[in-house]
Write an enzyme that holds these catalytic residues in place. Structure first.
Site, PDB file in Angstrom:
ATOM      1  N   ARG A 242       0.770  -1.082  -0.002  1.00 33.60           N
ATOM      2  CA  ARG A 242      -0.169   0.033  -0.206  1.00 33.60           C
ATOM      3  C   ARG A 242       1.054   1.163  -0.176  1.00 33.60           C
ATOM      4  NH1 ARG A 242      -4.305  -1.442   4.077  1.00 33.60           N
ATOM      5  NH2 ARG A 242      -5.281  -2.723   2.594  1.00 33.60           N
ATOM      6  N   GLY A 243       2.152   1.217   0.798  1.00 33.05           N
ATOM      7  CA  GLY A 243       2.850   2.255   0.634  1.00 33.05           C
ATOM      8  C   GLY A 243       3.397   2.777  -0.694  1.00 33.05           C
TER       9      GLY A 243
END
Lengths: 663, 341
Positions: A242-243
């Site tokens: 997600r980062g």
């Protein structure tokens, strides 16, 4: 109610939050932003001002005291009663679809609501299955949260949901502060006139957002950019992807806002600062993560940012020739700098140097001082050693089970009509105490057409009964039982013990636990502080605690037993914890024929039999050890920890985790 | 039922800071209230309750359940706004400001308001039944023992205290209404702390202590006995003083919009706040507003150093940044030094 909001454009400075917010307006794929910072730094003002720039998007607020039915939606009561039809009355999640969902003080949101919110945020759909309503609708929203970390932390799961993370601080420049003051007073004097004055600027920003939204699909992402994002993310040990996704999406928005179709490395780097900070996994214990809101970590980060900037200033702003490999090497510097790998203690002392005056200078714990001579009746007061940070606690999964589902420390499902009403459940065969009227009426509503009313306006049957689910933030209750005998004065052991207790108190402060303090020394045990919410007071008493004399361990345990039993009598729902700080050695007996340690074991057994939760901090040190605490613990049936363990990696978390579900 | 008179504000001996802080909030409701800390028996709640006798009349929309200000278009409730948009004229009436009690035992639904069950059952329609916060709009919201308030009630107060709006999304009701109240809290610090976030919502804070001079203590006793023996006579005796203070307050209210401040004043305030490392910007803003209000109360048209010093004393002590367990030491010498420069 329509409110007049301080215009976004009139907020001075705070460029970081502004940018993060604008990026989210431009590109909803980023996944929202969490703003963390001290009080009074225009956090919520900025978010609320965002609506004026958002075009067709609206800002939907999720108040802390929301109940589940309003969140997910429920049956439309009026139509059910008057027309006999089951129609969904949409909740906040429906309203939020395609809009911005804002939660102020997001760290205080009740767990019940957070769970639902997380589920919907992940699935982008809201599934309503209740009160005879069955429906699914889209719920895609930009989630914005703001919080003051002083009030507690956010669950890591929840934290990860936010695409970006920004920290705010107040302005330090006097001229800027003057401007902030005068604008605010101007606004309060004539809100509508103030809005008018900033109309032009607001319109300009709005146009910029619209333009960037149009440009966004055309912004190209190169392989290089993707590789850079991935390597940055890897360097800070982000879990999941997600980062880096958030990084790339943010970089696209940044480019679009800048009117460019090409991403450059600068965009990625800037985006990574927003997208990775809260996802960086702990490398060494004691390295506080930004969301934990420790001032130190903030300064660390600032310093790192500065380093990054300096570094970047030295090189040309754009260097498309650079390979991702090179990028990685350079970027690994600021994020995984040696600093983070250092033991927590060392880091602490470094910080102390910087923020002189804010902390007591750290004391060396084993400074080789020989205090054997102090044994006897002499008294001394040792100050607390440097408190260490207790990292974010991770719940040991076993605990929920042990605790019979009573919930975790901060939130207790309360059954005595206290606490926040967050949802409801069917009554089943239970006695209908604490009836959730609204839910009951809603449950009965669809059937009104076919029910015999017997002259009543609405017929409610037993099956309609709904009871309230309440959550109460109780905090735990920790009773410290501290050995204050002469032996504790040796080798500055008390300093270390005090440091350990202060660390636990630090956590208690945030969790709003209640604490008490018993010391045993000389001829008996003394309740230095009855169970109180004033953690401050506990710390003060602790600081004043003298050491000296014999070790009436049994008396200490007996007093603890009395205090806890008294408490349990008054408040049966409280599950208190005793933290015994001792090396297990006992002296000074109650009656001549028994041995002091045997007495202590007897007292310990009594506590163990009552299933009172205990933690023993074994302070025994040196080469020759008697492991008396182990014997004590057999009777107490608690958890035994040594000071070394407490200091060393990981175990602090265990204590914290242990202390966590105490309530 | 006739409102029972409590005690005379002007008969309270000493405690000047507390009295000033309360009066300033009456003159300027935008100050954000006051937190009064002190031991038991230091006339904390007596002062707040006695304040009711001094509260000025102000215009409010007739029949509005939130007591909207007809002259303040920016903060009207939905109902008043709708009426205005329909072309109706909002009829105004004069009513005194009130002190609304928020008991520590209050449940959340009573505080924020809830679904009117009776109405729902009788008519099948949903109606919002207002809570304590609705009544508190433009009034004083008083919480005795504010440090003992349930956490979830505090959470609710945080938002409405900052935004002046109460947003309800619960029990099938979705509603928001103005709730701009003056938050006044009293507490005994021995019984636990207040959450930092809530402390910051209080514009001013004062610490009260018992009188230590024998003469003063005698005076306190005498007043109290007089009051208990014959309340009517007591009120009559103090009426001239009360009337004088009332007049002074309404004069200050009228003067308030005219008070000016120089850029130098603002710079000084900013410097003080930076020096003292207060959190955020609320301190600066509150301090400036307090200084302006003090000037109005002192009958001046301009903020001077005297007001700044006094404003610092009222607005800053509870905002000093401190780590848990550090004693908050408020060092006036630093402010005085800055003022001398």
């Amino acid at each position: 109610m329509k409110r007049v909001v301080y215009p976004f454009a009139a907020v001075l400075g705070q460029d970081e939050i502004k940018k993060a917010l604008l990026c989210n307006l431009v590109n909803p794929m980023i996944g929202g932003v969490l703003i963390s910072g001290e009080k009074g730094t225009a956090k919520s003002t900025l978010v609320r001002g965002l609506e004026a720039l958002a075009g067709s998007q609206r800002l939907v607020e999720l108040p802390l005291n929301i109940t589940e039915d309003r969140l997910v939606g429920s049956i439309d009561l009026s139509r059910a009663l008057l027309e006999g039809r089951s129609v969904l009355e949409p909740g906040v999640l429906w309203e939020a679809d395609g809009n911005i969902l804002y939660v102020d003080e997001v760290n205080l949101l009740s767990d019940h609501i957070v769970n639902t919110l997380l589920e919907v945020a992940a699935g982008k759909q809201n599934v309503v299955e209740r009160e005879g309503i069955s429906c699914v609708h889209d719920s895609r929203f930009v989630l914005i949260g703001s919080m003051n970390p002083e009030e507690g932390k956010l669950r890591s799961q929840f934290l990860d949901r936010f695409g970006l993370y920004v920290e705010v601080q107040g302005e330090r420049d006097p001229a800027a502060r003057v401007e902030i003051m005068s604008r605010r007073l101007e606004f309060e004097r004539d809100p509508l006139g103030f809005l008018e004055a900033y109309r032009e600027e607001t319109a300009r920003l709005q146009r910029a957002v619209t333009k960037a939204r149009e440009l966004l699909p055309k912004v190209e992402v190169t392989e290089n950019a993707l590789a850079l994002a991935a390597s940055l993310s890897e360097n800070v040990h982000c879990c999941g992807h997600r980062g880096e996704l958030a990084t790339v999406e943010t970089a696209r928005a940044l480019a679009a806002l800048d009117g460019r179709r090409m991403l450059n490395t600068e965009d990625i780097r800037e985006a990574a600062r927003f997208a990775l900070a809260h996802r960086a996994r702990e490398i060494a214990p004691g390295t506080a993560l930004p969301p934990e809101g420790e001032p130190d970590s903030r300064e660390d980060r600032d310093r790192q940012d500065q380093e990054t900037q300096q570094e970047e200033n030295q090189e040309p702003a754009e260097n498309p020739d650079k390979t991702p490999e090179e990028e990685r090497n350079q970027d690994s510097e600021p994020q995984t700098s040696e600093e983070q790998e250092k033991p927590a203690e060392q880091q602490d002392s470094e910080n102390t140097g910087e923020e002189s005056g804010r902390r007591e200078p750290s004391r060396q714990i084993s400074d080789g001082e020989d205090r054997e001579g102090d044994f006897g009746e002499s008294e001394e007061v040792q100050e607390s050693g440097e408190a260490f940070e207790i990292p974010r606690w991770q719940e040991p999964p076993a605990f929920h089970r042990v605790n019979q589902g009573a919930g975790k420390r901060t939130l207790v499902k309360s059954d005595n009509h206290q606490g926040r009403y967050v949802g409801y459940r069917t009554a089943g065969g239970e006695k209908a105490e604490d009836l959730a009227f609204d839910a009951t009426v809603r449950a009965a509503a669809p059937f009104q057409k076919n029910r015999k009313k017997n002259g009543r306006a609405i017929a409610i049957e037993k099956a309609d009964m709904r009871l309230k689910i309440r959550e109460k933030r109780t905090g735990g209750c920790i009773l410290f039982v501290v050995d204050a005998s002469a032996s504790m004065g040796a080798n500055r052991r008390m300093t270390e013990v005090k440091a350990a207790i202060v660390s636990l108190l630090n956590v208690s402060y945030q969790k709003r636990d209640r604490v008490g303090l018993i010391a045993f020394r000389k001829d008996g045990a003394e309740l230095l502080l009855g169970i109180t919410r004033s953690v401050d007071l506990a710390q003060k008493r602790l600081a004043e605690l003298p050491t000296g004399g014999k070790t009436p361990l049994a008396a200490g345990l007996d007093l603890a037993y009395e205090v806890i039993m008294g408490l349990k009598m008054r408040e049966p729902e409280v599950q208190p914890v005793i933290v015994l700080v001792s090396d297990g050695r006992a002296s000074g007996k109650k009656d001549k024929n028994s041995n002091p340690f045997a007495e202590a074991l007897k007292s310990a057994e009594r506590i163990g039999n009552q299933k009172i939760r205990t933690i023993i901090l074994d302070t025994e040190n040196g080469f020759i050890r008697f492991h008396l605490c182990g014997k004590l613990n057999e009777k107490l049936k608690g958890t035994l920890l040594t000071m070394e363990e407490l200091r060393s990696d990981g175990i602090i978390e265990a204590v914290k985790g242990y202390a966590a579900p105490l309530a | 039922m006739n409102r029972k008179k409590t005690y005379c504000f002007t008969a309270i001996v000493g405690q000047e800071d507390m009295k000033t802080a309360l009066i300033l909030n009456v003159i300027n409701p935008g100050l954000g209230g006051v937190l009064i800390r002190g031991e038991k028996g230091t006339a904390k709640s007596t002062a707040v309750r006695a304040l009711a006798e001094l509260l000025p009349l102000r215009r409010q929309v007739k029949g509005c359940r939130f007591g909207c200000d007809p002259d303040d278009a920016a903060h009207l409730c939905d109902e008043c706004r709708a009426r205005l948009e329909r072309g109706e004229i909002l009829e105004a009436e004069e009513q005194p400001m009130r002190v609304i009690d928020l008991p520590v035992s209050a449940t959340e639904d009573r505080v924020v308001g809830t679904l009117d069950i009776e109405h729902a059952i009788k008519t099948g329609e949903k109606k919002f039944e207002t809570g304590i916060l609705a009544g508190a709009n433009r009034n004083i919201l008083y919480v005795d023992e504010v440090n003992l308030l349930d956490d979830h009630v505090v959470d609710v107060l945080l938002d409405s205290a900052a935004m002046g709006v109460n947003t309800v999304e619960r029990e099938g009701v979705s509603y928001s209404h103005p709730a701009a109240f003056i938050l006044v809290g009293t507490m005994n610090p021995e019984e636990g702390d207040l959450r930092p976030q809530l402390i910051d919502r209080f514009g001013l804070s004062v610490t009260v202590a018992g009188e230590h001079e024998v003469e003063r203590r005698v005076e306190v006793l005498e007043n109290r006995l007089k009051y208990e023996n014959d309340p009517e006579a007591f009120f009559q005796e103090y009426e001239p003083k009360q009337a004088e203070l009332r007049a002074r307050i309404s004069e200050a209210c009228a003067r308030l919009p005219k008070v000016t401040y120089s850029r130098a004043v603002m710079e000084l305030i900013a410097k003080i706040c930076i020096q003292l490392e207060v959190d955020g910007h609320r301190a600066d803003i509150v301090m400036l507003k307090t200084a302006v209000t003090l000037a109005a109360y002192h009958g001046k048209d301009q903020v001077e150093k005297e007001e700044i010093l006094q404003a610092a004393r009222l607005a800053l002590p509870h905002r000093m940044r401190r780590r848990p367990f550090e004693d908050a030491q408020f060092d006036f010498s630093r402010i005085e030094e800055l003022l001398r420069e």
